[in-house]
Design a protein around this motif. Structure first.
Motif, PDB file in Angstrom:
ATOM      1  N   SER A  57       0.901  -1.107  -0.063  1.00  0.00           N
ATOM      2  CA  SER A  57       0.029   0.096  -0.022  1.00  0.00           C
ATOM      3  C   SER A  57       0.770   1.320   0.071  1.00  0.00           C
ATOM      4  N   ASP A  58       2.118   1.367   0.539  1.00  0.00           N
ATOM      5  CA  ASP A  58       2.924   2.337   0.524  1.00  0.00           C
ATOM      6  C   ASP A  58       3.883   2.722  -0.422  1.00  0.00           C
ATOM      7  N   SER A  59       4.627   1.423  -0.629  1.00  0.00           N
ATOM      8  CA  SER A  59       5.812   1.756  -1.326  1.00  0.00           C
ATOM      9  C   SER A  59       6.060   0.358  -2.125  1.00  0.00           C
ATOM     10  N   ALA A  60       6.977   0.234  -3.126  1.00  0.00           N
ATOM     11  CA  ALA A  60       7.398  -1.329  -3.700  1.00  0.00           C
ATOM     12  C   ALA A  60       8.453  -1.915  -2.664  1.00  0.00           C
ATOM     13  N   VAL A  61       8.227  -3.241  -2.645  1.00  0.00           N
ATOM     14  CA  VAL A  61       9.258  -3.941  -1.936  1.00  0.00           C
ATOM     15  C   VAL A  61      10.074  -4.783  -2.979  1.00  0.00           C
ATOM     16  N   LEU A  62      11.314  -4.990  -3.166  1.00  0.00           N
ATOM     17  CA  LEU A  62      12.040  -5.555  -3.935  1.00  0.00           C
ATOM     18  C   LEU A  62      12.026  -6.977  -3.613  1.00  0.00           C
ATOM     19  N   MET A  63      11.712  -7.685  -4.678  1.00  0.00           N
ATOM     20  CA  MET A  63      11.707  -9.268  -4.315  1.00  0.00           C
ATOM     21  C   MET A  63      13.144  -9.559  -4.838  1.00  0.00           C
ATOM     22  N   GLN A  64      13.485 -10.985  -4.389  1.00  0.00           N
ATOM     23  CA  GLN A  64      14.491 -11.714  -4.805  1.00  0.00           C
ATOM     24  C   GLN A  64      15.217 -11.671  -6.227  1.00  0.00           C
ATOM     25  N   THR A  65      16.252 -11.239  -6.833  1.00  0.00           N
ATOM     26  CA  THR A  65      16.378 -11.131  -8.163  1.00  0.00           C
ATOM     27  C   THR A  65      17.667 -12.050  -8.407  1.00  0.00           C
ATOM     28  N   SER A  66      17.676 -12.723  -9.379  1.00  0.00           N
ATOM     29  CA  SER A  66      18.936 -13.737  -9.732  1.00  0.00           C
ATOM     30  C   SER A  66      20.009 -13.066 -10.127  1.00  0.00           C
ATOM     31  N   SER A  67      21.329 -13.545  -9.751  1.00  0.00           N
ATOM     32  CA  SER A  67      22.612 -12.971 -10.226  1.00  0.00           C
ATOM     33  C   SER A  67      22.831 -13.003 -11.811  1.00  0.00           C
ATOM     34  N   THR A  68      22.004 -13.830 -12.396  1.00  0.00           N
ATOM     35  CA  THR A  68      22.005 -13.889 -13.863  1.00  0.00           C
ATOM     36  C   THR A  68      20.926 -12.919 -14.800  1.00  0.00           C
ATOM     37  N   GLY A  69      21.190 -12.545 -15.812  1.00  0.00           N
ATOM     38  CA  GLY A  69      20.124 -11.751 -16.472  1.00  0.00           C
ATOM     39  C   GLY A  69      21.174 -10.777 -17.289  1.00  0.00           C
ATOM     40  N   LEU A 109       9.195   1.453 -15.459  1.00  0.00           N
ATOM     41  CA  LEU A 109      10.498   2.159 -15.105  1.00  0.00           C
ATOM     42  C   LEU A 109      11.046   1.748 -13.974  1.00  0.00           C
ATOM     43  N   GLN A 110      10.004   1.661 -12.976  1.00  0.00           N
ATOM     44  CA  GLN A 110      10.457   1.757 -11.466  1.00  0.00           C
ATOM     45  C   GLN A 110      11.058   0.270 -11.234  1.00  0.00           C
ATOM     46  N   ASP A 111      10.437  -0.659 -12.084  1.00  0.00           N
ATOM     47  CA  ASP A 111      11.121  -2.120 -11.906  1.00  0.00           C
ATOM     48  C   ASP A 111      12.519  -2.214 -12.401  1.00  0.00           C
ATOM     49  N   ALA A 112      12.700  -1.421 -13.635  1.00  0.00           N
ATOM     50  CA  ALA A 112      14.077  -1.571 -14.459  1.00  0.00           C
ATOM     51  C   ALA A 112      14.953  -0.763 -13.683  1.00  0.00           C
ATOM     52  N   THR A 113      14.801   0.420 -12.948  1.00  0.00           N
ATOM     53  CA  THR A 113      15.496   0.917 -12.150  1.00  0.00           C
ATOM     54  C   THR A 113      15.934   0.344 -10.944  1.00  0.00           C
ATOM     55  N   ARG A 114      15.082  -0.420 -10.367  1.00  0.00           N
ATOM     56  CA  ARG A 114      15.539  -1.413  -9.079  1.00  0.00           C
ATOM     57  C   ARG A 114      16.316  -2.486  -9.684  1.00  0.00           C
ATOM     58  N   LYS A 115      16.014  -2.738 -10.704  1.00  0.00           N
ATOM     59  CA  LYS A 115      17.027  -4.154 -11.242  1.00  0.00           C
ATOM     60  C   LYS A 115      18.541  -3.452 -11.393  1.00  0.00           C
ATOM     61  N   LEU A 116      18.395  -2.137 -12.107  1.00  0.00           N
ATOM     62  CA  LEU A 116      19.816  -1.660 -12.379  1.00  0.00           C
ATOM     63  C   LEU A 116      20.514  -1.313 -10.976  1.00  0.00           C
ATOM     64  N   LEU A 117      19.853  -0.872 -10.072  1.00  0.00           N
ATOM     65  CA  LEU A 117      20.317  -0.567  -8.781  1.00  0.00           C
ATOM     66  C   LEU A 117      20.972  -1.845  -8.197  1.00  0.00           C
ATOM     67  N   VAL A 118      20.186  -2.843  -8.261  1.00  0.00           N
ATOM     68  CA  VAL A 118      20.496  -4.262  -7.618  1.00  0.00           C
ATOM     69  C   VAL A 118      22.005  -4.629  -8.284  1.00  0.00           C
ATOM     70  N   LYS A 119      21.677  -4.536  -9.762  1.00  0.00           N
ATOM     71  CA  LYS A 119      22.907  -5.013 -10.492  1.00  0.00           C
ATOM     72  C   LYS A 119      24.242  -4.022 -10.248  1.00  0.00           C
ATOM     73  N   ARG A 120      23.832  -2.863 -10.048  1.00  0.00           N
ATOM     74  CA  ARG A 120      25.274  -1.839  -9.898  1.00  0.00           C
ATOM     75  C   ARG A 120      25.592  -1.937  -8.328  1.00  0.00           C
ATOM     76  N   TYR A 121      24.909  -2.087  -7.256  1.00  0.00           N
ATOM     77  CA  TYR A 121      25.000  -2.003  -6.129  1.00  0.00           C
ATOM     78  C   TYR A 121      25.162  -2.918  -5.025  1.00  0.00           C
ATOM     79  N   GLY A 122      24.244  -4.139  -5.830  1.00  0.00           N
ATOM     80  CA  GLY A 122      24.072  -5.293  -4.991  1.00  0.00           C
ATOM     81  C   GLY A 122      22.827  -5.072  -4.234  1.00  0.00           C
ATOM     82  N   SER A 123      22.480  -6.344  -3.681  1.00  0.00           N
ATOM     83  CA  SER A 123      21.123  -6.485  -3.113  1.00  0.00           C
ATOM     84  C   SER A 123      21.156  -6.330  -1.645  1.00  0.00           C
ATOM     85  N   VAL A 124      19.902  -5.755  -1.208  1.00  0.00           N
ATOM     86  CA  VAL A 124      20.052  -5.290   0.122  1.00  0.00           C
ATOM     87  C   VAL A 124      20.145  -6.449   1.233  1.00  0.00           C
ATOM     88  N   GLU A 125      19.423  -7.665   0.807  1.00  0.00           N
ATOM     89  CA  GLU A 125      19.236  -8.873   1.323  1.00  0.00           C
ATOM     90  C   GLU A 125      20.646  -9.561   1.456  1.00  0.00           C
TER      91      GLU A 125
END
Length: 125
Positions: A57-69, A109-125
């Motif tokens: 309801s308030d914000s997007a929550v990043l789910m697990q992404t694989s290291s490939t892609g 756009l938000q999804d692609a930006t999140r994927k880019l940030l995870v790829k660039r800086y790593g996952s939070v988890e």
């Protein structure tokens, strides 16, 4: 007579204050309803878009992404393309929060930006 006029004046002021408080309260309730509807629209657009992002309801929550892609460069190109699309839609003057196409494009756009940030800086988890 003066006392009576004073009492009438106090009652009128009291009624005016109550009226103003009711107007302010109604405005606040209307704003909250508008925000709630906007969150529902965004949530619905996110649910209709098959990607790896879950919207609450308030914000997007990043789910697990694989290291490939896709590579970082490919993700950056996707973000740039989607950003241009969102800006093009916004230039038309459409209300972004109530337009289905703009909500879907914005969610992509938000999804692609999140994927880019995870790829660039790593996952939070």
């Amino acid at each position: 007579k003066i006392r009576r006029d004073s009492m009438i004046r106090q009652r009128v002021i009291g009624i005016a204050i109550i009226f103003l408080l009711c107007c302010i309260g109604g405005t606040l309730i209307a704003k909250e309803e508008k925000k709630k509807k906007q969150r529902e629209h965004i949530k619905q657009a996110g649910n209709n878009n098959s990607n790896n992002v879950r919207l609450n309801s308030d914000s997007a929550v990043l789910m697990q992404t694989s290291s490939t892609g896709p590579t970082e460069e490919e993700l950056q190109a996707t973000v740039d393309k989607l950003d241009a699309e969102v800006r093009k839609i916004k230039e038309t003057g459409v209300i972004m929060e109530s337009n289905r196409e703009s909500l879907i494009t914005t969610a992509k756009l938000q999804d692609a930006t999140r994927k880019l940030l995870v790829k660039r800086y790593g996952s939070v988890e």
